[in-house]
Design a protein around this motif. Structure first.
Motif, short mmCIF file in Angstrom:
data_model
loop_
_atom_site.label_atom_id
_atom_site.label_comp_id
_atom_site.label_asym_id
_atom_site.label_seq_id
_atom_site.Cartn_x
_atom_site.Cartn_y
_atom_site.Cartn_z
N LEU A 22 8.60 -11.47 -13.81
CA LEU A 22 7.18 -11.78 -13.74
C LEU A 22 6.40 -10.61 -13.12
CD1 LEU A 22 4.87 -13.77 -14.14
CD2 LEU A 22 5.41 -14.76 -11.90
N SER A 23 6.99 -9.98 -12.12
CA SER A 23 6.34 -8.82 -11.49
C SER A 23 6.12 -7.70 -12.51
CB SER A 23 7.20 -8.32 -10.32
OG SER A 23 6.65 -7.14 -9.77
N HIS A 24 7.14 -7.45 -13.34
CA HIS A 24 7.02 -6.42 -14.37
C HIS A 24 6.00 -6.82 -15.44
CE1 HIS A 24 11.38 -4.90 -13.42
NE2 HIS A 24 10.53 -4.72 -12.43
N TYR B 151 0.61 -6.32 -17.90
CA TYR B 151 -0.68 -6.91 -18.28
C TYR B 151 -1.83 -6.11 -17.69
CZ TYR B 151 -4.41 -10.35 -18.88
OH TYR B 151 -5.58 -10.96 -19.22
N ARG B 152 -1.67 -5.72 -16.42
CA ARG B 152 -2.73 -4.92 -15.79
C ARG B 152 -2.89 -3.57 -16.49
NH1 ARG B 152 -0.07 -7.11 -11.04
NH2 ARG B 152 -1.38 -8.72 -10.08
N LEU B 153 -1.76 -2.97 -16.88
CA LEU B 153 -1.81 -1.70 -17.61
C LEU B 153 -2.52 -1.88 -18.94
CD1 LEU B 153 -1.03 1.25 -18.07
CD2 LEU B 153 1.20 0.46 -18.91
N LYS B 154 -2.19 -2.96 -19.64
CA LYS B 154 -2.82 -3.23 -20.94
C LYS B 154 -4.31 -3.45 -20.78
CE LYS B 154 -1.96 -5.93 -25.12
NZ LYS B 154 -1.02 -6.90 -25.74
N GLU B 155 -4.72 -4.18 -19.74
CA GLU B 155 -6.13 -4.43 -19.48
C GLU B 155 -6.85 -3.13 -19.11
OE1 GLU B 155 -8.12 -7.73 -19.34
OE2 GLU B 155 -6.66 -7.49 -20.96
N LYS C 89 8.70 3.07 -17.85
CA LYS C 89 9.04 2.98 -19.27
C LYS C 89 9.10 1.52 -19.70
CE LYS C 89 12.78 4.08 -22.53
NZ LYS C 89 14.14 4.66 -22.67
N GLN C 90 9.72 0.66 -18.88
CA GLN C 90 9.80 -0.76 -19.20
C GLN C 90 8.41 -1.39 -19.24
OE1 GLN C 90 12.70 -1.90 -16.03
NE2 GLN C 90 13.85 -2.82 -17.72
N ILE C 91 7.57 -1.03 -18.26
CA ILE C 91 6.23 -1.61 -18.19
C ILE C 91 5.39 -1.18 -19.39
CG2 ILE C 91 4.07 -1.56 -16.87
CD1 ILE C 91 5.80 -1.48 -14.33
#
Length: 226
Positions: A184-186, A191-195, A122-124
């Motif tokens: 930073l890990s989150h 960012y990877r999810l958005k990409e 949920k946070q990511i």
């Protein structure tokens, strides 16, 4: 009644001069709360009543369980959420079936807590929707770089087990450094999810070389994750 030009949002009738109050209305005359605070002995009771009047039982249970990091009984959650124990147990079991809540069976009964994996996802997802995601990544990377330079260490654990004598300020920095590393890990996961979502939205048909070239060019740019 006086004649006034009407609009879709205007009232059908307007007061006459005789019906208007003698003194103009001020901010002090307006009560923004739907609950009368004179009915309560302290501010906590008033806040609880206001929360209860503005939310549903399910909303309050979800709010409480979303902040529950240690297992609690349905009774404890019901008390905080201002609902009956039966209602809390029913909703919590439903959320457990949906994977939102984690349960633990003990000798004294079933305990509930938020599912850590669901909460993390949920946070990511929330971070992935941020317009300032790249800026946040750069900010946290800079913060971590400053800690590394200040203590000449690659991570907070290396500093913690080093021979350096640490004072309270150093221990505070270690705590903040750990928090920054976790953040930073989150952010990187977001960012990877958005990409991934961006790439999934690109539909490449046969012979669509322009779209393929755009995707290749985008992949060749330096990533903020580096």
């Amino acid at each position: 009644m006086t004649d006034k030009p009407s609009s879709p949002d205007s009232p059908d009738e307007f007061p006459t001069e005789e019906e208007l109050p003698d003194n103009p209305i001020t901010v002090d005359d307006i009560d923004p709360f739907s609950v009368d605070d004179d009915d309560f002995e302290n501010i906590d009771d008033f806040a609880a009543a206001e929360w209860k009047s503005e939310t549903t039982t399910d909303e309050r249970i979800r709010t409480v369980i979303d902040r529950t990091t240690t297992p609690k009984s349905a009774s404890d959650i019901a008390e905080t959420a201002l609902v009956s124990e039966t209602k809390a147990r029913t909703t919590l079991n439903k959320l457990a079936n949906e994977g939102i809540v984690k349960t633990q069976q003990t000798d004294s009964g079933k305990l509930y807590t938020r599912d850590p994996e669901w909460h993390l996802l949920k946070q990511i997802r929330r971070l992935a929707s941020s317009e300032t995601l790249v800026d946040q990544i750069q900010r946290v990377k800079q913060e971590i770089a400053e800690y590394k330079d200040k203590y000449d260490a690659t991570d907070p654990e290396e500093l913690l087990v080093s021979d350096k004598e640490l004072d309270q300020n150093d221990l505070s920095d270690i705590s903040h450094w750990r928090t920054a590393e976790r953040e930073l890990s989150h952010l990187r996961a977001a960012y990877r999810l958005k990409e991934a979502k961006s790439q999934a939205s690109i539909v490449t048909g046969p012979g669509d070389k322009q779209t393929e070239n755009q995707a290749t060019s985008s992949a060749g740019n330096r990533s903020p994750l580096q």
